[in-house]
Scaffold this active site. Structure first.
Site, PDB file in Angstrom:
ATOM      1  N   CYS A 130       0.798  -1.082  -0.024  1.00  0.00           N
ATOM      2  CA  CYS A 130      -0.116  -0.013   0.018  1.00  0.00           C
ATOM      3  C   CYS A 130       0.738   1.409   0.161  1.00  0.00           C
ATOM      4  O   CYS A 130       1.776   1.356   0.648  1.00  0.00           O
ATOM      5  CB  CYS A 130      -0.814   0.090   1.042  1.00  0.00           C
ATOM      6  SG  CYS A 130      -1.982  -1.578   1.356  1.00  0.00           S
ATOM      7  N   ARG A 154       5.422  -0.537  -5.972  1.00  0.00           N
ATOM      8  CA  ARG A 154       5.329  -1.258  -4.777  1.00  0.00           C
ATOM      9  C   ARG A 154       4.315  -2.462  -4.818  1.00  0.00           C
ATOM     10  O   ARG A 154       4.428  -3.280  -3.725  1.00  0.00           O
ATOM     11  CB  ARG A 154       5.131  -0.305  -3.559  1.00  0.00           C
ATOM     12  CG  ARG A 154       6.263   1.057  -3.279  1.00  0.00           C
ATOM     13  CD  ARG A 154       5.381   2.093  -2.642  1.00  0.00           C
ATOM     14  NE  ARG A 154       4.772   1.582  -0.956  1.00  0.00           N
ATOM     15  CZ  ARG A 154       5.454   2.111  -0.012  1.00  0.00           C
ATOM     16  NH1 ARG A 154       6.463   2.843   0.028  1.00  0.00           N
ATOM     17  NH2 ARG A 154       4.760   1.414   1.435  1.00  0.00           N
ATOM     18  N   TRP A 161      -2.846  -2.810  -1.284  1.00  0.00           N
ATOM     19  CA  TRP A 161      -2.709  -4.272  -1.551  1.00  0.00           C
ATOM     20  C   TRP A 161      -3.507  -4.921  -0.669  1.00  0.00           C
ATOM     21  O   TRP A 161      -3.201  -4.725   0.509  1.00  0.00           O
ATOM     22  CB  TRP A 161      -1.040  -4.362  -1.563  1.00  0.00           C
ATOM     23  CG  TRP A 161      -0.534  -5.771  -1.964  1.00  0.00           C
ATOM     24  CD1 TRP A 161      -0.222  -6.344  -2.939  1.00  0.00           C
ATOM     25  CD2 TRP A 161      -0.466  -6.802  -0.884  1.00  0.00           C
ATOM     26  NE1 TRP A 161       0.115  -7.590  -3.159  1.00  0.00           N
ATOM     27  CE2 TRP A 161       0.147  -7.700  -1.699  1.00  0.00           C
ATOM     28  CE3 TRP A 161      -0.324  -6.890   0.487  1.00  0.00           C
ATOM     29  CZ2 TRP A 161       0.612  -9.157  -1.123  1.00  0.00           C
ATOM     30  CZ3 TRP A 161      -0.152  -8.209   1.142  1.00  0.00           C
ATOM     31  CH2 TRP A 161       0.467  -9.275   0.273  1.00  0.00           C
ATOM     32  N   ASN A 212      -1.697   2.474   5.589  1.00  0.00           N
ATOM     33  CA  ASN A 212      -1.015   1.598   5.254  1.00  0.00           C
ATOM     34  C   ASN A 212      -0.938   0.474   6.626  1.00  0.00           C
ATOM     35  O   ASN A 212      -0.894   1.181   7.595  1.00  0.00           O
ATOM     36  CB  ASN A 212       0.288   1.901   4.992  1.00  0.00           C
ATOM     37  CG  ASN A 212       0.406   2.436   3.360  1.00  0.00           C
ATOM     38  OD1 ASN A 212      -0.537   2.648   2.883  1.00  0.00           O
ATOM     39  ND2 ASN A 212       1.446   3.066   3.489  1.00  0.00           N
ATOM     40  N   GLY A 213      -0.722  -0.701   6.481  1.00  0.00           N
ATOM     41  CA  GLY A 213      -0.462  -1.672   7.847  1.00  0.00           C
ATOM     42  C   GLY A 213      -1.560  -2.371   8.386  1.00  0.00           C
ATOM     43  O   GLY A 213      -2.496  -2.170   7.306  1.00  0.00           O
ATOM     44  N   GLU A 229      17.360 -18.778  -5.290  1.00  0.00           N
ATOM     45  CA  GLU A 229      16.984 -17.576  -5.918  1.00  0.00           C
ATOM     46  C   GLU A 229      16.253 -18.022  -7.262  1.00  0.00           C
ATOM     47  O   GLU A 229      15.391 -17.274  -7.846  1.00  0.00           O
ATOM     48  CB  GLU A 229      18.099 -16.664  -5.637  1.00  0.00           C
ATOM     49  CG  GLU A 229      17.870 -15.352  -6.633  1.00  0.00           C
ATOM     50  CD  GLU A 229      16.819 -14.436  -6.148  1.00  0.00           C
ATOM     51  OE1 GLU A 229      16.284 -14.745  -4.939  1.00  0.00           O
ATOM     52  OE2 GLU A 229      16.572 -13.646  -6.770  1.00  0.00           O
ATOM     53  N   LYS A 236      12.874 -16.747  -8.709  1.00  0.00           N
ATOM     54  CA  LYS A 236      12.494 -15.818  -9.743  1.00  0.00           C
ATOM     55  C   LYS A 236      11.550 -16.622 -10.740  1.00  0.00           C
ATOM     56  O   LYS A 236      10.642 -15.931 -11.065  1.00  0.00           O
ATOM     57  CB  LYS A 236      13.928 -15.689 -10.432  1.00  0.00           C
ATOM     58  CG  LYS A 236      14.561 -14.592  -9.743  1.00  0.00           C
ATOM     59  CD  LYS A 236      14.300 -13.244  -9.696  1.00  0.00           C
ATOM     60  CE  LYS A 236      13.461 -12.774  -8.740  1.00  0.00           C
ATOM     61  NZ  LYS A 236      14.244 -12.299  -7.391  1.00  0.00           N
ATOM     62  N   GLU A 251       7.905 -16.664  -9.312  1.00  0.00           N
ATOM     63  CA  GLU A 251       7.027 -15.513  -9.170  1.00  0.00           C
ATOM     64  C   GLU A 251       6.945 -14.695 -10.404  1.00  0.00           C
ATOM     65  O   GLU A 251       6.003 -13.998 -10.595  1.00  0.00           O
ATOM     66  CB  GLU A 251       7.942 -14.510  -8.423  1.00  0.00           C
ATOM     67  CG  GLU A 251       9.173 -13.873  -8.673  1.00  0.00           C
ATOM     68  CD  GLU A 251      10.001 -13.092  -7.413  1.00  0.00           C
ATOM     69  OE1 GLU A 251       9.101 -12.401  -6.730  1.00  0.00           O
ATOM     70  OE2 GLU A 251      10.995 -12.940  -7.423  1.00  0.00           O
ATOM     71  N   HIS A 277      17.369 -37.279  -0.621  1.00  0.00           N
ATOM     72  CA  HIS A 277      16.549 -37.353   0.787  1.00  0.00           C
ATOM     73  C   HIS A 277      14.986 -37.195   0.645  1.00  0.00           C
ATOM     74  O   HIS A 277      14.412 -37.078   1.692  1.00  0.00           O
ATOM     75  CB  HIS A 277      17.084 -36.497   1.728  1.00  0.00           C
ATOM     76  CG  HIS A 277      18.589 -37.047   1.756  1.00  0.00           C
ATOM     77  ND1 HIS A 277      19.010 -37.983   2.705  1.00  0.00           N
ATOM     78  CD2 HIS A 277      19.631 -36.350   1.608  1.00  0.00           C
ATOM     79  CE1 HIS A 277      20.274 -38.173   2.709  1.00  0.00           C
ATOM     80  NE2 HIS A 277      20.788 -37.321   1.948  1.00  0.00           N
ATOM     81  N   LYS A 302       6.030  -4.782  -3.679  1.00  0.00           N
ATOM     82  CA  LYS A 302       7.609  -4.615  -3.967  1.00  0.00           C
ATOM     83  C   LYS A 302       8.045  -4.388  -2.487  1.00  0.00           C
ATOM     84  O   LYS A 302       9.254  -4.817  -2.033  1.00  0.00           O
ATOM     85  CB  LYS A 302       7.707  -3.195  -4.552  1.00  0.00           C
ATOM     86  CG  LYS A 302       9.344  -2.922  -4.771  1.00  0.00           C
ATOM     87  CD  LYS A 302       9.989  -3.782  -5.824  1.00  0.00           C
ATOM     88  CE  LYS A 302      11.296  -3.427  -5.703  1.00  0.00           C
ATOM     89  NZ  LYS A 302      12.089  -4.682  -6.541  1.00  0.00           N
TER      90      LYS A 302
HETATM   91  C1  F6R Z   1      11.528 -11.367  -4.822  1.00  0.00           C
HETATM   92  C2  F6R Z   1      11.443 -10.238  -3.889  1.00  0.00           C
HETATM   93  C3  F6R Z   1      11.242 -10.336  -2.375  1.00  0.00           C
HETATM   94  C4  F6R Z   1      11.736  -9.519  -1.654  1.00  0.00           C
HETATM   95  C5  F6R Z   1      11.462  -9.595  -0.147  1.00  0.00           C
HETATM   96  C6  F6R Z   1      12.032  -8.800   0.927  1.00  0.00           C
HETATM   97  O1  F6R Z   1      11.978 -10.963  -6.268  1.00  0.00           O
HETATM   98  O2  F6R Z   1      11.698  -9.093  -4.436  1.00  0.00           O
HETATM   99  O3  F6R Z   1      11.277 -11.639  -2.144  1.00  0.00           O
HETATM  100  O4  F6R Z   1      13.222  -9.755  -1.623  1.00  0.00           O
HETATM  101  O5  F6R Z   1       9.931  -9.152  -0.242  1.00  0.00           O
HETATM  102  O6  F6R Z   1      12.108  -7.335   0.240  1.00  0.00           O
HETATM  103  P1  F6R Z   1      12.927  -6.480   0.996  1.00  0.00           P
HETATM  104  O7  F6R Z   1      14.480  -6.851   0.349  1.00  0.00           O
HETATM  105  O8  F6R Z   1      12.598  -5.053   0.520  1.00  0.00           O
HETATM  106  O9  F6R Z   1      13.178  -6.659   2.552  1.00  0.00           O
END
Ligand code: F6R
Length: 624
Positions: free
Chosen positions: A2, A27, A74, A100-101, A497, A501, A504, A520, A619
């Protein structure tokens, strides 16, 4: 996640609010809205979906107003619908709230308000704030500040609010409680935003709200109050006013642009802290801005560095994977045991840190609620703390006296790419810094590592130059329903990772495993429909990783490798290979992840997914 914006001044509020909401778009959100005061009456306009939908409504209605608040939502409480979109209003539609929150005790408050006759139109916790404020205002209709003070005394949780009332069209109220809000001060105009980038578009004079603070914003400035009503004074600080540009610069998506920016951001981050291979890593660079507690860099004394007997890393998502690479590198170079925890798992558990522990919070945004909660626990336990963030203006930056700032610029794509690479390079620099101070590596090895680090951006450039070949290979994965990523040692986190990627961006289910762990349990899922992507770099774990890949091949899996040029063993095990230039095993996570980022991008784009804003993602994840 948000976003809150606000404006009051001589200009039309709606276009300003929309432009600020665009800055917060990255975001992540699923609906948006504004509330403006037009000819003395509150007018709320909101729309589910992208900002373009709100823009269409605003173009149709063209509200004539010079004060207003806006929001990108969001969904947390209630699905993304017009009713649940913010702003929320009170019963007679005279005041509007954006939020927000999370208001943790909203159910309790809602029950009380319902018993008093208040009717709720949405499923949100936010609406509670609007009705509660209305209820408190009935007691003294002209004293909004006192009413807000009574409201915040009743609400639990971490939240930020923006409030306008048609009875007070000359002001906006803002509340910050363990969140982030910035007020921008211009010439006879004022701005509010949950992300300072949205304010810096218009002015470089800002005031960041502190925790548990209320702001009364007018065109003449801002008055600040603690939750007990005591007035606080604080001068605005000047920040760089460089406008926030949303520009793909010819790339089809921000994600692709940001993947291509990686050599540059690595060079920028390296040049900040590494002068030459012959000099120690230097974190003592200038502080970011007056008024912020955090310095760029690490201000631990040599004795303190030597006293550290354990390192605790806390982070979420991609930043957690960076922390895992950090663990391998720090343990290797410094011999200090390192624990890495998913920040949300620190909640409700004992975090075993003390005054001999260095706790490191890694967060691109510096606003991730779980990570902030974890670092706060570490602070309470007397641990040394350090933040690694891309946002020196973030909440995290105010919590830690030590700060490594990654020099990435804004990352617009929701999926983290360039900030991951910059977090990795920060960990390498930190490990070398600690190792040099503690004498745990030879000068010669420190020099070699620093030279190797400086060469990494050029290696990534060579990787990026192979993009077209990667694209062809990547599209062969587009029909998969499940993909398995495996790696060992320094590249175990790369496997995690890579899987994150791919899932998502493309919504294809993917899991990352330590290669040795496959047999395992996870090996049960393998058959000819499942691609297994193996990170294979010459070094200590090469043979063992290759054996694990062969175990997968024996189950008829579709075999894919990230392997270096000249690796002659790879072709007999793998059906297709993403070739990368040779790279030292210890530095390789910064290189091996790049073909995986591109692979995920090409698959997602081929499948027609919303690459820059994948569904359900935000984000900046500001709720726990
Ligand atoms: C994946 C991604 C998320 C962030 C996670 C932490 O591509 O972007 O997994 O890495 O939400 O976010 P930050 O780094 O802002 O604490």
């Amino acid at each position: 996640m948000c976003g809150i914006v606000g404006y009051l001044g001589p200009n039309q509020a709606a276009p300003v609010l929309l432009s600020k909401l665009r800055c917060l778009e990255y975001r992540g959100y699923d609906s948006a809205g504004v509330a403006v005061i037009e000819a003395g009456r509150l007018n709320v306009i909101k729309a589910v979906g992208k900002l373009a939908n709100l823009e269409t409504l605003l173009q149709k209605e063209r509200p004539m107003a010079t004060v207003g608040i806006g929001h990108t939502r969001w969904a947390t409480h209630g699905s993304p619908t017009d009713e649940n979109a913010h702003p929320h209003i009170n019963a007679n539609g005279t005041l509007a709230v954006v939020h927000n929150g999370i208001i943790e005790n909203y159910a309790e408050l809602k029950a009380e308000l319902t018993a008093r006759g208040y009717v709720f139109r949405s499923d949100t916790d936010t609406e509670v704030a609007a009705h509660l404020l209305s209820y408190e205002l009935e007691k003294a209709p002209t004293d909004v500040l006192r009413a807000i003070i009574r409201v915040v005394a009743q609400m639990r949780g971490a939240y930020a609010l923006g409030i306008v009332s048609q009875h007070h069209p000359d002001r906006i109220y803002a509340v910050n409680h363990h969140y982030s809000l910035t007020v921008g001060l211009g010439e006879k105009e004022s701005f509010l935003a949950s992300d300072s980038t949205a304010v810096r578009q218009f002015t470089n004079k800002i005031i960041r709200l502190e925790q548990s603070e209320i702001a009364e914003i007018t065109t003449d400035g801002v008055r600040l109050f603690a939750f007990d009503g005591n007035e606080r004074t604080r001068d605005p600080i000047s920040v760089e006013s460089n406008a926030y540009k949303i520009d793909k610069e010819g790339f089809k998506h921000f994600l692709l642009k940001e993947i291509h920016e990686q050599p540059l951001v690595l060079r920028q981050t390296l040049s900040k802290y590494l002068i030459s291979a012959d000099q120690p890593v230097n974190f003592n660079v200038e502080s970011f801005a007056p008024g912020l507690s955090a310095m760029y860099g690490v201000s631990l004394s040599d004795d303190q560095v030597r006293s550290i007997d354990r390192i605790q890393i806390v982070a979420c998502g991609t930043a957690y994977h960076a922390g895992l690479v950090g663990k391998y590198v720090i343990e290797e170079l410094c011999g200090i045991p390192v624990e890495v925890d998913i920040a949300s798992e620190v909640r409700g558990r004992k975090l075993l840190v003390n005054n001999r522990t260095l706790t490191i919070a890694v967060s691109q945004s510096g606003e991730t609620a779980d990570t902030l909660a974890a670092i706060n626990e570490a602070i309470e336990s007397g641990s040394f703390t350090l933040g690694i963030t891309n946002r020196p203006d973030s909440h995290l930056a105010t919590l830690t006296p030590n700060l490594i700032v990654t020099e990435c610029g804004i990352e617009v794509s929701v999926a983290a790419t360039k900030t991951y690479l910059a977090q990795l390079v920060s960990f390498y620099l930190l490990a070398i810094y600690l190792a040099e101070k503690r004498g745990s590596i030879s000068d010669q090895y420190a020099r070699e590592l620093k030279r190797g680090l400086s060469h990494v951006p050029a290696v990534i450039e060579q990787v990026l130059a192979r993009e077209e070949a990667y694209r062809r290979e990547s599209l062969k994965l587009a029909d998969a329903h499940d993909v398995v990523f495996i790696g060992r040692g320094f590249n175990y986190p790369t496997a995690l990772e890579g899987a994150l990627k791919l899932k998502e961006l493309s919504y294809i289910h993917a899991s990352g495993y330590a290669a040795g762990e496959l047999k395992h349990g996870p090996i049960a899922v393998l058959d000819s429909s499942v691609p297994v992507i193996t990170v294979l770099v010459p070094g200590r774990v090469y043979e063992k990783t290759l054996s694990n890949a062969q175990e997968s091949r024996a189950r008829n899996a579709r075999m894919v490798a990230i392997a270096v040029d000249g690796d002659e063993s790879a072709p007999s095990t793998f059906d297709y290979i993403f070739r990368i230039p040779p790279i030292d095993e210890i530095l390789s996570p910064m290189v091996t992840v790049v073909p995986m980022q591109l692979m995920s991008y090409f698959v997602a784009d081929f499948l027609g997914k919303d690459v820059d804003q994948p569904r359900n993602l935000a984000k900046s994840v500001t709720v726990e």
